[in-house]
Each structure stands twice: as structure tokens, then as C-alpha cells.
Enzyme design. Structure first.
Site, PDB file in Angstrom:
ATOM      1  N   CYS A  90       0.682   2.358  -8.722  1.00  0.00           N
ATOM      2  CA  CYS A  90       1.333   1.474  -7.762  1.00  0.00           C
ATOM      3  C   CYS A  90       2.637   2.128  -7.337  1.00  0.00           C
ATOM      4  O   CYS A  90       3.373   2.642  -8.176  1.00  0.00           O
ATOM      5  CB  CYS A  90       1.596   0.126  -8.422  1.00  0.00           C
ATOM      6  N   HIS A  99      -5.810  -5.307  -5.459  1.00  0.00           N
ATOM      7  CA  HIS A  99      -4.485  -4.898  -5.963  1.00  0.00           C
ATOM      8  C   HIS A  99      -3.379  -5.553  -5.130  1.00  0.00           C
ATOM      9  O   HIS A  99      -2.416  -6.101  -5.679  1.00  0.00           O
ATOM     10  CB  HIS A  99      -4.399  -3.359  -5.902  1.00  0.00           C
ATOM     11  N   GLU A 100      -3.540  -5.540  -3.805  1.00  0.00           N
ATOM     12  CA  GLU A 100      -2.483  -6.077  -2.933  1.00  0.00           C
ATOM     13  C   GLU A 100      -2.416  -7.606  -2.993  1.00  0.00           C
ATOM     14  O   GLU A 100      -1.331  -8.182  -2.946  1.00  0.00           O
ATOM     15  CB  GLU A 100      -2.669  -5.601  -1.485  1.00  0.00           C
ATOM     16  N   HIS A 128      -0.418  -8.580  -5.824  1.00  0.00           N
ATOM     17  CA  HIS A 128       1.026  -8.513  -5.504  1.00  0.00           C
ATOM     18  C   HIS A 128       1.490  -9.847  -4.898  1.00  0.00           C
ATOM     19  O   HIS A 128       2.562 -10.350  -5.244  1.00  0.00           O
ATOM     20  CB  HIS A 128       1.312  -7.395  -4.498  1.00  0.00           C
TER      21      HIS A 128
HETATM   22 ZN    ZN Z   1       0.960  -2.011  -6.096  1.00  0.00          ZN
END
Ligand code: ZN
Length: 136
Positions: free
Chosen positions: A85, A126-127, A130
Site C-alpha cells: 500500500c 483494497h480501496e 480504505h
Molecule cells: Zn492502500
């Protein structure tokens, strides 16, 4: 406008709030910042540029796609993998799904529902993490 990358885990650990049409500039800045980091980054969430709104963007080849308020509505076929990341050092183990169905608003705030598989599906997961304040 290209913005600096946020590495503050307190800011990154907060859940993002839904984006509205007033956040058009955030979408533009996120796309600019992802393009500027394209050599080491394939996806970015708005909190990575310090904006607590649920907006992500990711690259497939030379195309950069923004998603507003994305939600995963279906997941299938989990697997273990390792990810890095831009906001963190090193790589970490995580579980992802090979196939996901995502509901989101496009750049014109039109409702979309699409299925993604493989690497794009991994980046999107993954996003979206976030946006929920989850770091790998
Ligand atoms: Zn990330």
C-alpha cells in the site's frame, strides 16, 4: 491537482462518509494523484489524499476508473494473498475474493452495478477497505 499521500494511520483508520456531487474536485484530484504515482500504485482512495469521502479510483492498463460510494454486494471464491500500500511500508497478508459485484456511482453520479474478477477485483477490495478505515 496532485496531492501529497497521507500516511497518518489515525486519519486512514477513520471510516469515510458518502460523497456527494459537491465532491467533483476530489474525484479530479484523486485521478491526478493516482496518475502521478502510476509507477508504484494501481489504486487510491480519497482518504489517502486526506479527504474523508468514500471515493476510490483504480487503473486497468492506461484507463483510470473512478467509483463513488462503492459497495460490494456479492463476493465469491476467497484466496490468501499479499499486498502493499502506498500509505504503508512493506507487504501484508490478506484474504480477497476472486469475483465481486460492486454497486457504485460513476463520475456523473449515475448508478452502476458491475462484476469484477482477478486483479481489478483485488484492487477494488483494497480501496473499498480504505473507505471503511481498514488497512491491510
Ligand atoms: Zn492502500
Amino acid at each position: 491537482m496532485i496531492r501529497p499521500i497521507c500516511k497518518d494511520t489515525i486519519i486512514l483508520g477513520k471510516k469515510s462518509v458518502p460523497a456527494t456531487r459537491a465532491d467533483g474536485l476530489v474525484i479530479a484530484d484523486l485521478l491526478d494523484t493516482l496518475k502521478a504515482n502510476a509507477d508504484r500504485c494501481v489504486g487510491m482512495a480519497a482518504n489517502m489524499i486526506g479527504v474523508n469521502k468514500c471515493i476510490i479510483t483504480f487503473s486497468i492498463g492506461t484507463i483510470t476508473v473512478p467509483m463513488v460510494n462503492p459497495v460490494i454486494v456479492k463476493r465469491a471464491d476467497p484466496y490468501e494473498t499479499e499486498e502493499g500500500c502506498l500509505s504503508l511500508d512493506g507487504v501484508r497478508k490478506t484474504t480477497r475474493y476472486r469475483s465481486i459485484e460492486v454497486e457504485f456511482l460513476d463520475r456523473d453520479f449515475k448508478k452502476q452495478k458491475k462484476t469484477f474478477t482477478g486483479f481489478p477485483a483485488q484492487i477494488i477490495q483494497h480501496e473499498i477497505d480504505h473507505c471503511n478505515g481498514i488497512l491491510i
